[in-house]
Enzyme design. Structure first.
Site, mmCIF file in Angstrom:
data_model
loop_
_atom_site.group_PDB
_atom_site.id
_atom_site.type_symbol
_atom_site.label_atom_id
_atom_site.label_comp_id
_atom_site.label_asym_id
_atom_site.label_seq_id
_atom_site.Cartn_x
_atom_site.Cartn_y
_atom_site.Cartn_z
ATOM 1 N N SER A 35 -36.811 -60.738 1.684
ATOM 2 C CA SER A 35 -38.029 -60.284 2.275
ATOM 3 C C SER A 35 -39.463 -59.728 1.446
ATOM 4 O O SER A 35 -40.418 -59.531 1.704
ATOM 5 C CB SER A 35 -37.975 -59.244 3.399
ATOM 6 O OG SER A 35 -37.391 -60.006 4.611
ATOM 7 N N LYS B 28 -45.515 -51.501 4.108
ATOM 8 C CA LYS B 28 -44.976 -52.069 5.011
ATOM 9 C C LYS B 28 -44.627 -51.070 6.371
ATOM 10 O O LYS B 28 -44.405 -49.963 6.122
ATOM 11 C CB LYS B 28 -43.719 -52.760 4.488
ATOM 12 C CG LYS B 28 -43.042 -53.622 5.534
ATOM 13 C CD LYS B 28 -41.739 -54.302 5.014
ATOM 14 C CE LYS B 28 -41.138 -55.412 5.735
ATOM 15 N NZ LYS B 28 -40.018 -56.025 5.227
ATOM 16 N N SER C 75 -39.930 -61.306 5.384
ATOM 17 C CA SER C 75 -40.420 -60.493 6.312
ATOM 18 C C SER C 75 -41.517 -59.525 6.120
ATOM 19 O O SER C 75 -42.397 -58.886 6.934
ATOM 20 C CB SER C 75 -39.450 -59.489 7.022
ATOM 21 O OG SER C 75 -39.188 -58.482 6.454
HETATM 22 N N1 GLN Z 1 -35.103 -63.814 6.014
HETATM 23 C C1 GLN Z 1 -34.098 -62.834 6.170
HETATM 24 C C2 GLN Z 1 -33.735 -62.364 7.412
HETATM 25 O O1 GLN Z 1 -34.229 -62.709 8.433
HETATM 26 C C3 GLN Z 1 -34.247 -61.724 5.279
HETATM 27 C C4 GLN Z 1 -35.086 -60.657 5.745
HETATM 28 C C5 GLN Z 1 -35.370 -59.314 4.871
HETATM 29 O O2 GLN Z 1 -35.057 -59.744 3.776
HETATM 30 N N2 GLN Z 1 -35.564 -58.129 5.424
HETATM 31 O O3 GLN Z 1 -32.789 -61.701 7.909
#
Ligand code: GLN
Length: 485
Positions: free
Chosen positions: A177, A78, A153
């Protein structure tokens, strides 16, 4: 079978039997990337030359006989983990041309184990989002239906594995995420216990929640990657100074004697009927495997997790992102009238709308007069949520829930409605708040769209997760289904 279809452990077996080479695996992956990535767009950067050089080195190491289990296996990282000499963008204009001078600890560990790094994976900008549509560069597409989101994400990292562009990948999980995109793409994704894996070199989003973990094609691979990245790191004071077990030992058949709880709050209003059916079938399967299932578990503070998360995560983000001032590194607005003007313009042009929203929410929640009402209260509720899990784990070895209440949604559908976007994470946020580990495994489909089963356990009980996930996987073949690319 095409080489790129192999799991990491199958590919490793072939390497050890000299039936293929790391260079061949790498070429197969690069070929696959060239043919499918224009459709799914999982990669922000492809490191072709470097990957082939690493593959040659891995082949030499395999010949010499001192190889590690993942030596020579091509992987994807990532784009929020620092890679020396390779651009690390966080899918943000702010870091579009940032080339770190050092490797994140996880990258260093994998490189030491002989990883071939194929490239860097697309993500929501600074990991803020649930669909990978918030990348400043381009959205990533779900390989099961290109008109739908892959989750986020870590959408690029999930898709890379689901589309067989790589053999495994690393993502980060602050509020779901890793697990939510794993569920949306029908791959295995694990968020370790807070502190299990070093975050040195992970670009910080919300420091009390962030964890790094693997995406893989099956549970065996998940154990192998977790073995390779876990452990204490003196450069990350939040990493736990406790020994790491051999996670491959957890992969035993059957669930006799295991007590599993099904918390009813996770079967929320708004959950799609198809997801409910998949869950019912999964619970029956777990019972057949010998687990004792209690469907009458209640974790009454669950509904507050979303609110707690959206106070704590933005608060920490607002502090962490203050460093992008256009002075030290990253994007810098050149046409400025003064120092303050330059700072404002750097943030104005360097950051996308979701990141700005989070910074504003966090700054507000921490501001004088509101701190007690928002941030402090959220921290108190956080403690209640953690205690509630502690109590549940006195009775149950693990909890089972859906990974997300919905199947992958259409691209664009939730972009104008942040609250709807946030709601796709209701089942995964509580584990970050409590710091406990969770895994998502492929559990079926609703009209051709993947559904994930989430298994959750007490701190440092990754072995329990892997055991349940492995037994379930061996009794089903959801993980063998491939998207129609
Ligand atoms: N979807 C969640 C957010 O927008 C979690 C994101 C994540 O785990 N990086 O914060």
């Amino acid at each position: 079978m095409s080489l790129f279809r192999l799991t990491a452990h199958e590919a490793a077996d072939r390497l050890r039997r000299r039936e293929t080479s790391s260079v061949e695996l790498t070429r197969a992956a690069l070929g696959r990337i060239a043919s499918v990535d224009p459709k799914v767009r999982a990669f922000v950067s492809v490191c072709e030359e470097q990957a082939l050089r690493q593959a040659e080195a891995a082949d030499a190491r395999l010949k010499s006989g001192d190889a590690a289990p993942l030596t020579g296996i091509p992987a994807l990282i990532k784009d929020n983990m620092c890679t020396a000499g390779v651009r690390t963008t966080c899918s943000s204009k702010m870091l579009e041309s940032f080339v770190p001078p050092y490797d994140a600890t996880v990258v260093e560990k994998l490189a030491g184990a002989g990883m071939v790094m194929l490239g860097k994976a697309n993500m929501d900008e600074f990991a803020m989002g649930s669909s990978t549509e918030h990348s400043a560069f381009f959205p990533t597409h779900n390989p099961w239906d290109l008109a739908r989101v892959p989750g986020g994400s870590s959408g690029g990292a999930a898709v890379g594995v689901a589309a067989d562009e790589c053999f495994y990948s690393l993502g980060s999980d602050t509020g779901g995420s890793i697990r939510q995109p794993a569920g949306f793409c029908s791959v295995v994704g694990l968020k370790p216990t807070y502190g299990r894996v070093s975050r040195y070199g992970l670009v910080a989003f919300a420091s009390s929640l962030d964890q790094i973990g693997p995406f893989t094609k099956d549970v065996t691979d998940c154990a192998l990657v977790l073995n390779a990245i876990s452990g204490h790191d003196p450069r990350d004071s939040t990493s736990l100074p406790v020994p790491v077990p051999d996670y491959a030992q957890a992969l035993v058949p059957g669930l006799k004697g295991l007590r599993l709880g099904v918390p009813k709050e996770y079967f929320v209003a708004g959950m799609q009927a198809g997801v409910q059916d998949v869950m019912e079938a999964a619970l029956v399967r777990l019972q057949e495997l010998g687990a004792e299932i209690d469907r009458d578990v209640s974790l009454p503070h669950t509904p507050y997790a979303l609110a707690v998360y959206y106070i704590i995560a933005p608060s920490e983000a607002s502090a962490n992102l203050a460093r992008y001032d256009g002075v030290k590194y990253g994007f810098s607005a050149k046409e400025a009238e003064s120092m303050w003007d330059g700072l404002e313009k750097t943030k104005q042009y360097g950051l996308g709308p979701e990141v700005k929203r989070r910074i504003m929410l966090g700054t507000h929640a921490l501001s004088s007069g509101y701190y007690d009402a928002y941030y402090l209260k959220a921290q108190k509720v956080r403690t209640l949520i953690r205690r509630e899990f502690d109590r549940a784990f006195e009775k149950y070895d693990a909890l089972v829930t859906p990974t997300s209440p919905v199947v992958p949604f259409k691209m664009g559908e939730r972009m104008d409605d942040p609250l709807q976007m946030y709601l796709s994470d209701v089942c995964t946020l509580p584990m970050n708040i409590a710091g406990i580990p969770g895994i998502s495994v492929p559990a079926g489909f609703v009209d051709g769209l993947p559904v994930g089963l989430q298994i959750v356990a007490r701190p440092l009980a990754e072995e329990t997760l892997l055991r349940v996930a492995y037994a379930y996987e061996q009794a089903t073949d959801w993980h063998k289904k491939k998207p129609p690319l």
